[in-house]
Design an enzyme around this catalytic site. Structure first.
Site, PDB file in Angstrom:
ATOM      1  N   GLY A 124      46.639  59.206  37.747  1.00 37.68           N
ATOM      2  CA  GLY A 124      45.221  59.408  37.604  1.00 37.68           C
ATOM      3  C   GLY A 124      44.743  59.167  38.948  1.00 37.68           C
ATOM      4  O   GLY A 124      45.140  58.808  39.908  1.00 37.68           O
ATOM      5  N   ASP A 125      43.509  60.093  39.445  1.00 36.36           N
ATOM      6  CA  ASP A 125      42.931  59.999  40.782  1.00 36.36           C
ATOM      7  C   ASP A 125      42.337  59.103  40.924  1.00 36.36           C
ATOM      8  O   ASP A 125      41.685  58.713  42.099  1.00 36.36           O
ATOM      9  CB  ASP A 125      42.462  61.449  41.119  1.00 36.36           C
ATOM     10  N   ASP A 126      42.232  57.964  40.071  1.00 38.73           N
ATOM     11  CA  ASP A 126      41.392  56.684  40.227  1.00 38.73           C
ATOM     12  C   ASP A 126      41.870  55.855  41.429  1.00 38.73           C
ATOM     13  O   ASP A 126      41.498  54.953  41.949  1.00 38.73           O
ATOM     14  CB  ASP A 126      41.073  55.876  39.100  1.00 38.73           C
TER      15      ASP A 126
ATOM     16  N   TYR B 257      47.994  41.867  37.668  1.00 40.24           N
ATOM     17  CA  TYR B 257      46.829  42.650  38.109  1.00 40.24           C
ATOM     18  C   TYR B 257      45.705  43.043  37.348  1.00 40.24           C
ATOM     19  O   TYR B 257      44.560  43.472  37.730  1.00 40.24           O
ATOM     20  CB  TYR B 257      47.402  44.037  38.978  1.00 40.24           C
TER      21      TYR B 257
ATOM     22  N   ASP C 282      35.652   8.609  37.421  1.00 42.02           N
ATOM     23  CA  ASP C 282      36.800   9.211  36.599  1.00 42.02           C
ATOM     24  C   ASP C 282      37.555   7.852  35.802  1.00 42.02           C
ATOM     25  O   ASP C 282      38.561   7.555  36.293  1.00 42.02           O
ATOM     26  CB  ASP C 282      37.608   9.897  37.447  1.00 42.02           C
TER      27      ASP C 282
ATOM     28  N   GLN D 207      44.300  49.968  44.400  1.00 42.78           N
ATOM     29  CA  GLN D 207      45.459  50.549  44.140  1.00 42.78           C
ATOM     30  C   GLN D 207      45.750  51.536  45.400  1.00 42.78           C
ATOM     31  O   GLN D 207      46.777  52.248  45.603  1.00 42.78           O
ATOM     32  CB  GLN D 207      45.539  51.525  42.970  1.00 42.78           C
TER      33      GLN D 207
ATOM     34  N   SER E 146      51.425  51.261  31.969  1.00 49.19           N
ATOM     35  CA  SER E 146      50.969  49.785  31.717  1.00 49.19           C
ATOM     36  C   SER E 146      50.132  49.673  30.323  1.00 49.19           C
ATOM     37  O   SER E 146      49.995  48.454  30.073  1.00 49.19           O
ATOM     38  CB  SER E 146      50.308  48.948  32.829  1.00 49.19           C
TER      39      SER E 146
HETATM   40  C1  SPV Z   1      42.451  14.949  37.267  1.00 50.71           C
HETATM   41  O1  SPV Z   1      42.520  16.230  38.002  1.00 50.71           O
HETATM   42  O2  SPV Z   1      41.837  14.661  36.851  1.00 50.71           O
HETATM   43  C2  SPV Z   1      43.881  14.343  37.390  1.00 50.71           C
HETATM   44  C3  SPV Z   1      44.903  14.515  38.574  1.00 50.71           C
HETATM   45  O3  SPV Z   1      44.279  13.541  36.604  1.00 50.71           O
HETATM   46  S1  SPV Z   1      44.724  13.439  39.864  1.00 50.71           S
HETATM   47  O4  SPV Z   1      43.425  13.253  40.060  1.00 50.71           O
HETATM   48  O5  SPV Z   1      45.493  13.649  40.960  1.00 50.71           O
HETATM   49  O6  SPV Z   1      44.951  11.952  39.181  1.00 50.71           O
HETATM   50 MG    MG Z   2      42.726  12.962  35.537  1.00 46.52          MG
END
Ligand code: SPV
Ligand code: MG
Length: 436
Positions: free
Chosen positions: A95-97, A48, A209, A103, A14
């Site tokens: 590897g033996d890790d 992962y 908000d 894992q 990987s």
């Molecule tokens: C926020 O996470 O601020 C969003 C999503 O605007 S919600 O609160 O659902 O409006």
């Molecule tokens: Mg928002």
């Protein structure tokens, strides 16, 4: 002919860099037979470990060019069951890790399948040289650079078709979003991206908000998160403010390495959508909002940055037709994605929107924020053609009750002894964040 008859030695890679420890293992494995390397797809490595710096095709080319490699094939799953049954190599080299840690179940399953047909497991000591950790740290820093981080969201969406994002509002929540890994049924799961919620960024500051926390402060939060993480960021841009202001926000976010800004089609004093019609909220006109989107698209400098138009018609009970009309208009105005928001307990209106939107538009990514209809799994969203699922507020909402309980317990007992089991130990907290 002689070559073909030699035993098959299988190894899975990987890595996106070949260093001396790989060469040493290959040298030893060569003595056993013809080496076949299985290359893991990008998506599995990202689940992962971390997102590979060198993409799959280039890694395959890199492995093919290692001296002494017989063949390179794709190993489609993290576990070895399918590839071992298909290829039936004489030897599996590792590897033996993997004897301990996450894992271990993968190793046990591999041994079981080898036993089915008589294959042998050969384990070489794993190199714990510090310089390899340093190399990985260099790669992680590379992933965090603005250009690499910004472009990764689009890549993830096209790679996985449905990705998830969890809210982060500080360095520590960013680290939780970055590092949390769960191992389940032979698969590893991590979050793909982070959501910089305006609700949570405001709540953390004890503010409502309502676009009161200004952009300078919001950018400071982005910077705190970016400093300690590598995953892509989706920024909640609220209404985007005035178009004249939004163009500056787009340029700033893009310059910082944010991948996507989501703006909602509301105007005036914005309140949180989960209030719905319980408070006065005004939806913008289609014309104005389209002009804002177009101005934002014109302002950005890279092709990677995405502007997502968030449709509030269902929140404001304006109906499905309005939601769809707006979605198509916003895409026409340049939106790179649409977010359909709903505060219903059932996902029906979101699924109806998605179905009808997809009848006309198969490609534009659809984003959802399933806070109220959170019984739906990511797989179901994927089946419905949804591309981004945002867990918008869960770290903030789980943190507050835990802190309240601790504060109350101290007040009740007039000492902190009773909080011992609720708190992380001092040793754990000081070692949580290693110094570089
Ligand atoms: C926020 O996470 O601020 C969003 C999503 O605007 S919600 O609160 O659902 O409006
Ligand atoms: Mg928002």
């Amino acid at each position: 002919m002689e070559e073909i008859k030699r035993p098959i030695v299988y190894m899975c890679f990987s890595t996106d860099i070949i260093h001396s420890a790989h060469i040493a293992i290959i040298e030893k494995a060569k003595a056993l037979g013809n080496i076949v390397i299985g290359a893991l797809p990008d998506e599995i490595i990202a689940s992962y470990r971390r997102f590979p710096i060198v993409p799959y095709d280039e890694r395959v080319a890199l492995y093919k060019n290692i001296k002494g490699i017989y063949k390179v094939i794709e190993q489609k799953t993290w576990g070895y069951k399918d590839i071992l049954r298909e290829l039936k190599p004489d030897y599996l080299v590792h590897g033996d890790d993997w004897k301990e840690g996450f894992q271990k179940p993968i190793r046990e399953e591999a041994i079981q399948v080898l036993n089915e047909y008589g294959g042998k497991l050969v384990e070489f000591p794993y190199s714990k040289d510090k310089k390899y950790d340093e190399l990985d740290a260099v790669f992680r820093r590379q992933l965090a650079t603005p250009d690499m981080r910004r472009s990764r969201l689009r890549k993830l969406i096209s790679m996985k078709s449905c990705i998830n994002a969890i809210e982060a509002h500080s360095g520590i929540t960013g680290l939780i979003a970055e590092k949390t890994t769960v191992y389940q049924d032979g698969k590893a799961y991590q979050f793909d991206a982070m959501w910089l919620s305006s609700l949570c960024d405001s709540t953390i500051k004890g503010k409502p908000d309502i676009e009161l926390v200004d952009m300078t402060s919001r950018f400071r939060t982005v910077d705190d998160i970016m400093e300690v993480t590598t995953k892509p960021i989706i920024f909640d841009g609220d209404t985007g403010s005035l178009t004249e202001h939004f163009v500056y926000t787009v340029r700033s976010l893009e310059r910082m390495g944010v991948s996507m800004v989501i703006i909602e089609d509301k105007t005036g004093l914005k309140k949180n959508s989960l209030f719905g019609t319980e408070v006065k909220q005004t939806q913008d006109t289609i014309e104005n909002f389209c002009a804002k989107i177009s101005a934002g698209k014109k302002a950005q400098k890279t092709k990677d940055f995405m502007i997502c138009a968030r449709i509030e018609s269902l929140i404001l009970e304006q109906g499905m037709e309005d939601a769809l009309t707006r979605a198509f208009a916003y895409v026409k105005a340049g939106a790179d994605a649409v977010m359909i928001h709903s505060r219903k307990k059932e996902p029906d209106e979101v699924f109806e929107f998605t179905k009808r939107f997809r009848e006309h538009d198969k490609v534009t990514p659809i984003v959802v924020v399933p806070t109220s209809y959170n019984q739906v799994t990511e797989e179901e969203f994927k089946q419905h053609g949804i591309n981004v699922v945002i867990y918008a507020n869960h770290l903030t909402r789980s943190m507050i009750p835990a802190m309240k309980k601790t504060a109350e317990t101290i007040l009740k007992n007039h000492r902190s002894f009773e909080t011992n089991d609720m708190c992380m130990s001092i040793k754990d907290i000081i070692t949580l964040i290693p110094e570089e």
